[in-house]
Structure formats: C-alpha cells, structure tokens
Design an enzyme around this catalytic site. Structure first.
Site, short mmCIF file in Angstrom:
data_model
loop_
_atom_site.label_atom_id
_atom_site.label_comp_id
_atom_site.label_asym_id
_atom_site.label_seq_id
_atom_site.Cartn_x
_atom_site.Cartn_y
_atom_site.Cartn_z
N TRP A 11 0.82 -1.22 0.00
CA TRP A 11 0.00 0.00 0.00
C TRP A 11 0.85 1.27 0.00
CZ3 TRP A 11 -4.34 -1.38 4.13
CH2 TRP A 11 -5.03 -2.51 3.68
N GLU A 98 11.73 1.72 -4.28
CA GLU A 98 11.64 3.09 -3.77
C GLU A 98 12.61 3.29 -2.60
OE1 GLU A 98 7.39 2.87 -3.48
OE2 GLU A 98 7.40 2.65 -5.64
N GLY A 174 4.55 1.40 -10.91
CA GLY A 174 3.73 2.61 -10.83
C GLY A 174 3.67 3.41 -12.11
N GLY A 235 1.24 -3.07 -6.29
CA GLY A 235 1.21 -1.78 -5.61
C GLY A 235 -0.13 -1.10 -5.84
N GLY A 236 -0.19 -0.25 -6.86
CA GLY A 236 -1.38 0.58 -7.13
C GLY A 236 -2.69 -0.20 -7.11
C1 PEP Z 1 5.24 -2.05 -6.03
O1 PEP Z 1 5.11 -1.02 -5.40
O2 PEP Z 1 5.95 -2.96 -5.58
C2 PEP Z 1 4.55 -2.16 -7.30
C3 PEP Z 1 4.76 -3.23 -8.03
O3 PEP Z 1 3.73 -1.13 -7.65
P1 PEP Z 1 2.74 -1.07 -8.93
O4 PEP Z 1 1.95 -2.36 -8.91
O5 PEP Z 1 1.88 0.13 -8.67
O6 PEP Z 1 3.58 -0.96 -10.13
#
Ligand code: PEP
Length: 252
Positions: A11, A98, A174, A235-236
């Site tokens: 999240w 990140e 992302g 993630g998203g």
């Molecule tokens: C993540 O944050 O590990 C990720 C894969 O984000 P997203 O699915 O938004 O690309």
C-alpha cells in the site's frame, strides 16, 4: 513441483486509518477465505494494528513495508523485527525499489535487513530489479545477479526457502508499463538458475519468485501463467479491493 502462488499488496504511503481498515475489510469480504494462494497486505507501519484486527479470522496475512537491521536502541524512527512480530506482521518487504532509489539503500543495507528479518521470524519479500537505462544497456541480468547475490549473502540453505524474491523492474513500477510475460520469465528463470548455483536445484525450486510492476486485473493471468512466476507483488492495484481480488482470482 507445485508452488503456491503468493500475492502481496504493497500500500506504500497511502490510506488513512479509516481507509486502511475499510480496504482490509473489503478484501476480507471478497478474498478473505481463499486457500488456493497465499495472500498478504502490507499497510504503512502506523496502520498495521488496525489492519491486523480487520484481517483477523481471514486467510490474509499481515506484512510490513520495511524493517531495521538492529534489535533495539537509539535508532530514531526505525522499527525492529520484534515490534513487527508484536503487532502481528509475518512478512516484510526489503529492498523495494523506492527504498533503493528514493531513500538510497544499498545492497549491503538490504542484506542486513533481510538477515535480521529471517533471524526475527519474519518472511522477507526481497525486491530486485533494474532501472530503465540498465535494461536499455542490456545490463538487466548483471544488475539482478548482483542484487540477489549480495542480498542473500550469509543466508543459509535452510533459511532461503523462507524468502520470497520479487522481481520488480523499476521502469514498470507505478508507471503502467508492464514487463511482458517473456521479459519477466527470462529474469525469473535466470534468478532460479542463480539460486541453483548458490544453493542447489531443490532449494531453488522452493524459493518463490514473484513479479511486480503494474500488475493489473487485465495482465495478471498471462504473467502468472509463466512457469517461473510464482506470484505477484501489487502496488497501485492493491489499493482497490475489487482490482486486487481480481488479480488474486487470476492466480488461482
Ligand atoms: C510495487 O510497489 O511494488 C509495485 C509493483 O507497484 P505497482 O503495482 O503500482 O507498479
């Protein structure tokens, strides 16, 4: 051999306390009793307890997004493995892109965190992945090899099977860009070969290797069908219960 798929939701620095609990409750209603795959959600530290409460009685496990490599003491702002275990977390993400590229964590720092997580009884979700310029310079395999080797330094054969490796190409996180199943499979197979060399074949087969990077309901099934993709780190799309539930169902 059949490996259980493992789908985790990261999240990141999103949600309020109320949003986090509502999201957890929506996930419990839609996929809370799923047994065919292992599931975890990783809310921000401050919402671990209320989210853990909301998940109680379901099959969804609690995870954290990071951990520190010392046990206790004068480390302002940091969170230890014991603290995470105390609030009910069982998984922890280490080495997320990140943290590597925004916060500046090194492979060596990530290795210390990963070993401390294992020592403390947490199952690490260990992220690796190349930047766009590294992929364009054909350095992907070299970069991921270095990250895996240093990240797992000092991790025993017995412990490594408790690690989930998440291959997350940084350019796909992302951004809405996703690695094709072939691009992801190539790196996953390379990681499996690397683990075979570092440990042995049977150990390499037991380590789960997830894909992460803009996984969505529309692309989850084709990615999760690839032979060396053992799950997804999302993630998203994990911030919307119905999207996350569809991704989980695509993996079943
Ligand atoms: C993540 O944050 O590990 C990720 C894969 O984000 P997203 O699915 O938004 O690309």
């Amino acid at each position: 051999m059949s490996r259980k798929l493992f789908i985790a939701g990261n999240w990141k620095m999103n949600t309020s306390a109320a949003d986090a609990v509502a999201l957890a409750e929506a996930l419990v209603s839609s996929i809370g009793l799923v047994e065919a795959v292992d599931l975890a959600v990783c809310p921000p530290f401050v919402y671990l307890s209320p989210v853990g409460e909301a998940l109680r009685g379901s099959k969804i496990t609690l995870g954290a997004q990071d951990v520190f490599y010392e046990d206790k003491g004068a480390f302002t702002g940091e969170v230890s493995t014991d603290m995470l275990i105390d609030v009910g977390a069982r998984y922890v993400i280490v080495g997320h892109s990140e943290r590597r590229h925004v916060i500046g964590e090194t492979d060596e720092t990530i290795n210390r965190k990963l070993r401390k997580a294992l020592e403390g009884g947490l199952a690490p979700i260990f992220c690796v992945g190349e930047l766009l310029e590294q992929r364009e310079a054909s350095e992907t395999l070299e970069v991921v090899t270095r990250q895996v080797k240093i990240g797992l330094e000092g991790v025993s054969q017995a412990d490594v099977t408790g690690v989930t490796i998440a291959y997350e190409p940084v350019w796909a996180i992302g951004t809405g860009l996703t690695a094709t199943p072939d691009q992801a499979q190539e790196v996953h197979a390379m990681i499996r070969e690397l683990l075979t060399g570092m440990y042995d074949r049977s150990v390499a087969e037991k380590v789960r290797i997830q894909y992460g990077g803009s996984v969505k309901p529309t692309n989850a099934a084709e990615l999760l069908e690839a032979p060396d993709i053992d799950g997804a780190l999302v993630g998203g799309a994990s911030l919307k219960a119905s999207d996350f539930a569809q991704i989980v169902k695509a993996g079943m």
